[in-house]
Write a protein that holds these residues in place. Structure first.
Motif, mmCIF file in Angstrom:
data_model
loop_
_atom_site.group_PDB
_atom_site.id
_atom_site.type_symbol
_atom_site.label_atom_id
_atom_site.label_comp_id
_atom_site.label_asym_id
_atom_site.label_seq_id
_atom_site.Cartn_x
_atom_site.Cartn_y
_atom_site.Cartn_z
ATOM 1 N N MET A 1 0.861 -1.191 0.000
ATOM 2 C CA MET A 1 0.000 0.000 0.000
ATOM 3 C C MET A 1 0.893 1.234 0.000
ATOM 4 N N ASN A 2 0.620 2.142 -0.932
ATOM 5 C CA ASN A 2 1.485 3.315 -1.015
ATOM 6 C C ASN A 2 1.088 4.363 0.028
ATOM 7 N N THR A 3 1.945 5.332 0.141
ATOM 8 C CA THR A 3 1.756 6.374 1.164
ATOM 9 C C THR A 3 0.474 7.159 0.942
ATOM 10 N N ARG A 4 0.139 7.396 -0.322
ATOM 11 C CA ARG A 4 -1.067 8.184 -0.630
ATOM 12 C C ARG A 4 -2.329 7.485 -0.148
ATOM 13 N N ALA A 5 -2.406 6.166 -0.375
ATOM 14 C CA ALA A 5 -3.575 5.408 0.058
ATOM 15 C C ALA A 5 -3.699 5.421 1.577
ATOM 16 N N ILE A 6 -2.543 5.312 2.273
ATOM 17 C CA ILE A 6 -2.569 5.341 3.748
ATOM 18 C C ILE A 6 -3.091 6.680 4.249
ATOM 19 N N VAL A 7 -2.655 7.762 3.614
ATOM 20 C CA VAL A 7 -3.106 9.103 4.008
ATOM 21 C C VAL A 7 -4.610 9.251 3.812
ATOM 22 N N ILE A 8 -5.129 8.756 2.680
ATOM 23 C CA ILE A 8 -6.562 8.864 2.387
ATOM 24 C C ILE A 8 -7.382 8.069 3.393
ATOM 25 N N GLN A 9 -6.936 6.815 3.664
ATOM 26 C CA GLN A 9 -7.656 5.980 4.631
ATOM 27 C C GLN A 9 -7.632 6.608 6.027
ATOM 28 N N GLY A 10 -6.485 7.154 6.367
ATOM 29 C CA GLY A 10 -6.367 7.804 7.682
ATOM 30 C C GLY A 10 -7.296 9.006 7.803
ATOM 31 N N PHE A 11 -7.397 9.764 6.711
ATOM 32 C CA PHE A 11 -8.283 10.931 6.705
ATOM 33 C C PHE A 11 -9.736 10.508 6.869
ATOM 34 N N ILE A 12 -10.128 9.413 6.131
ATOM 35 C CA ILE A 12 -11.503 8.929 6.217
ATOM 36 C C ILE A 12 -11.810 8.458 7.630
ATOM 37 N N LEU A 13 -10.875 7.738 8.247
ATOM 38 C CA LEU A 13 -11.076 7.274 9.622
ATOM 39 C C LEU A 13 -11.203 8.449 10.601
ATOM 40 N N LEU A 14 -10.400 9.472 10.378
ATOM 41 C CA LEU A 14 -10.446 10.647 11.260
ATOM 42 C C LEU A 14 -11.795 11.351 11.162
ATOM 43 N N VAL A 15 -12.282 11.523 9.931
ATOM 44 C CA VAL A 15 -13.582 12.157 9.735
ATOM 45 C C VAL A 15 -14.684 11.331 10.383
ATOM 46 N N ALA A 16 -14.616 9.999 10.200
ATOM 47 C CA ALA A 16 -15.616 9.119 10.797
ATOM 48 C C ALA A 16 -15.588 9.208 12.316
ATOM 49 N N LEU A 17 -14.386 9.294 12.886
ATOM 50 C CA LEU A 17 -14.247 9.394 14.336
ATOM 51 C C LEU A 17 -14.843 10.712 14.853
ATOM 52 N N ILE A 18 -14.590 11.807 14.125
ATOM 53 C CA ILE A 18 -15.138 13.116 14.522
ATOM 54 C C ILE A 18 -16.649 13.096 14.493
ATOM 55 N N PHE A 19 -17.233 12.547 13.440
ATOM 56 C CA PHE A 19 -18.690 12.478 13.354
ATOM 57 C C PHE A 19 -19.269 11.593 14.454
ATOM 58 N N SER A 20 -18.573 10.486 14.763
ATOM 59 C CA SER A 20 -19.059 9.586 15.811
ATOM 60 C C SER A 20 -19.074 10.284 17.160
ATOM 61 N N ILE A 21 -17.984 11.001 17.449
ATOM 62 C CA ILE A 21 -17.907 11.723 18.726
ATOM 63 C C ILE A 21 -19.000 12.789 18.807
ATOM 64 N N ARG A 22 -19.203 13.514 17.710
ATOM 65 C CA ARG A 22 -20.210 14.578 17.699
ATOM 66 C C ARG A 22 -21.617 14.011 17.881
ATOM 67 N N LEU A 23 -21.875 12.875 17.192
ATOM 68 C CA LEU A 23 -23.174 12.244 17.293
ATOM 69 C C LEU A 23 -23.420 11.746 18.710
#
Length: 613
Positions: A1-23
């Protein structure tokens, strides 16, 4: 897995975590969001507090609360098939029902709003048992003002529903649509004390409108806090008597206890029944009262401004003696040719000049005050003299507000050097332009309150307490009351008071004479360019133990010693002795036929002249 894919997945997880906490925060932690989310089944009910009561100085109830009811509607829960029965029950027509229903639905289908407001207690008693059968309607108890006496309307003021502009101006953010607020008088001045604090209740109802209990076991509920009660300085018996005397006249009266500054009576006529501006017909009644050509909403003791006339001569004498331009017993010969005068030609000292109200004497004395020879130019010399004179007049509370605890007090007008510079020109005016001030005419304007306060200063021989209408709030004494002194030697007051006593004994105030009650007074026949002269009187009693100071203006009533002097003496006697010993004077005032034959002839000529214009 290249660095770009890791960054994208990490960003998606971060956004999901923020929404979960807010909810989680919205759904579990933050009750405010829960409450908002559940508004479709949660009804907010306002518990309006009892407004503070008003009592007179002796503890007699004057203003109380009487129950009324607002009928609230939640449009979504209303069964329109029941509308005919409801229309009949509420005694309204079908169009009125539809208009109110549609207005409420436009506001919100699921939130409560007013359908019918201020239902009287007797009407509500007839319909309350049957109202429960109609879904989507519930009753919210309120109160409106009730009055023990039909009097003191302008001073007490009235309460009405707050409007949008008032809500916008409310920096405290306390008021909401539907709240009541003091609009005028004591109700407005002491609004924060009287209003109390509203409470809130939240209840759960299901989609059928059935109540299911308190929301969160009442965790969000708050209890209403009643307003604070007020004790006024008013003497109810004296107020009623004074209003009786002035009924049918255009007049203002103020009576003050000079020992405290407490206002004992304040009359403005014509007036209105205070009950007319309370309850569901307030708007309709207010419009009728406002359109009355005699302006019953105009509070004459505080807002009407008149020349003081000869009452002002008492102050002129004090200033002249304090400035040293005249001695108390100095004789000044008056030929009677300097200014119009009813006093005979002859020599006058201060006492005699006040007794017989010599215009020529006060012309000469005022000239000495204004032209003291401090500059070679008579224009500049007059400026210096007028500035000194203004300083004294200001100490007596004229030309400025006294600070009474009722809204809309007017300052009156005492012209100064800037005034004459503006209207005549700098260094272009002198005594010859302002001599009418010597007899309380010209540009001078005062209120009845200011003249009653002048009576209090004379009674106290040099000081007054801030005039006020509220004695205490919930047992706590009134605040902001201070002693104000004037820079006049006490012995000069004695000379003026001797003259004022003689006014009553042998001068123009003889109608006010009471053998066993020494009154000090001064009458004024106030020039009125628009019709008959106004009748004015200022004074106090008893002379050696002052208990009441008073001022009266009766418009278009001619000589000051007739209408105003007679009225003032009756109010003084009623207050001091508790009864009237001169029924013929009382009958004269109640009848209101104040003009003598000469004045009636003048009035007839004036009316004819108007018709011919």
């Amino acid at each position: 897995m290249n660095t770009r894919a890791i960054v994208i997945q990490g960003f998606i997880l971060l956004v999901a975590l923020i929404f979960s906490i807010r909810l989680f925060s919205i759904q579990v932690i933050d009750d405010e969001y829960k409450l908002a989310a559940e508004n479709n089944i949660v009804q907010k009910i306002v518990d309006y507090p009892f407004r503070g009561l008003m009592y007179d100085r002796f503890g007699e109830l004057m203003v109380y609360n009487t129950p009324v009811y607002d009928l609230m509607i939640v449009p979504k829960e209303v069964n329109l098939s029941d509308s005919s029965a409801l229309i009949k029950l509420l005694e309204i027509d079908h169009q009125t029902f539809l208009t109110r229903y549609q207005k409420a639905r436009k506001y919100s289908p699921i939130l409560a709003s007013k359908f019918m407001e201020q239902i009287p207690n007797d009407f509500f008693a007839k319909i309350q048992d049957r109202l429960v059968a109609f879904d989507g309607f519930y009753v919210l108890p309120r109160t409106v003002r009730g009055y023990q006496h039909d009097m003191l309307s302008n001073t007490l003021g009235y309460v009405g529903e707050i409007n949008r502009s008032q809500i916008i101006r409310d920096t405290s953010n306390y008021y909401k649509s539907g709240d009541y607020i003091g609009i005028s008088g004591v109700e407005k001045q002491y609004e924060e004390k009287l209003r109390g604090k509203r409470g809130l209740r939240y209840k759960i109802v299901n989609v059928q409108g059935v109540e299911k209990g308190k929301f969160r076991d009442g965790a969000f509920d708050t209890v209403s806090i009643p307003g604070k009660s007020i004790h006024l300085t008013i003497n109810t018996e004296l107020q009623e008597y004074a209003e009786k005397l002035l009924k049918g006249k255009v007049a203002g009266l103020v009576a003050i206890d000079p020992r405290t500054g407490e206002i004992l009576a304040m009359v403005s006529t014509p007036s209105y029944d205070p009950a007319l501006l309370s309850g569901r017909d307030l708007g309709k009644n207010f419009q009728k009262i406002r359109e009355d050509s005699l302006t019953p909403l105009f509070n004459r003791p505080l807002q009407a401004m008149y020349p003081p006339g000869s009452m002002f001569k008492t102050l002129q004498a004090l200033i002249a003696m304090e400035e040293g331009v005249v001695r108390p017993r100095e004789q000044i010969y008056c030929e009677g040719n300097l200014i119009g005068d009813l006093a005979p030609i002859g020599s006058y000292d201060v006492v005699k000049a006040i007794t017989y109200s010599s215009n020529n004497y006060f012309y000469k004395v005022f000239k000495r005050v204004i032209e003291q020879g401090e500059h070679d130019s008579r224009f500049i010399d007059s400026r210096i003299g007028l500035e000194k004179w203004n300083g004294y007049v200001d100490q007596f509370g004229l030309g400025r507000k006294l600070g009474v605890d009722i809204p809309n007090e007017q300052a009156g007008l005492v012209p100064n050097i800037q005034y004459y510079d503006r209207y005549i020109g700098t260094n272009r005016w002198a005594f010859s332009n302002i001599y009418s001030l010597s007899i309380g005419q010209g540009e001078l304007l005062v209120t009845p309150l200011q003249m009653a306060n002048l009576g209090a200063i004379l009674a106290n021989k040099g000081f007054y307490y801030t005039p006020h209408i509220v004695k205490s709030v919930e047992g706590e004494p009134a605040v902001g009351i201070r002693k104000n002194s004037v820079d006049i030697k006490p012995e000069y007051f004695g000379v003026v008071l001797d003259g004022m006593e003689k006014v009553i004994e042998e001068g123009s105030g003889r109608r006010a004479y009471i053998p066993d009650l020494p009154i000090c007074g001064k009458t004024s026949t106030v020039e009125n360019p628009h019709g008959m002269d106004h009748s004015g009187f200022m004074g106090f009693a008893p002379k050696d133990d002052p208990q009441i100071a008073i001022a009266v203006y009766v418009e278009n009533a001619g000589w000051g010693g007739r209408a105003a002097g007679s009225t003032a003496s009756l109010v003084i006697e009623k207050y001091i002795k508790g009864e009237i010993s001169r029924p013929w004077v009382e009958e004269f005032v109640l009848k209101g036929d104040f003009l003598d034959e000469k004045q009636k002839k003048t009035l007839k000529e004036m009316n004819m002249a108007r018709l011919n214009q």
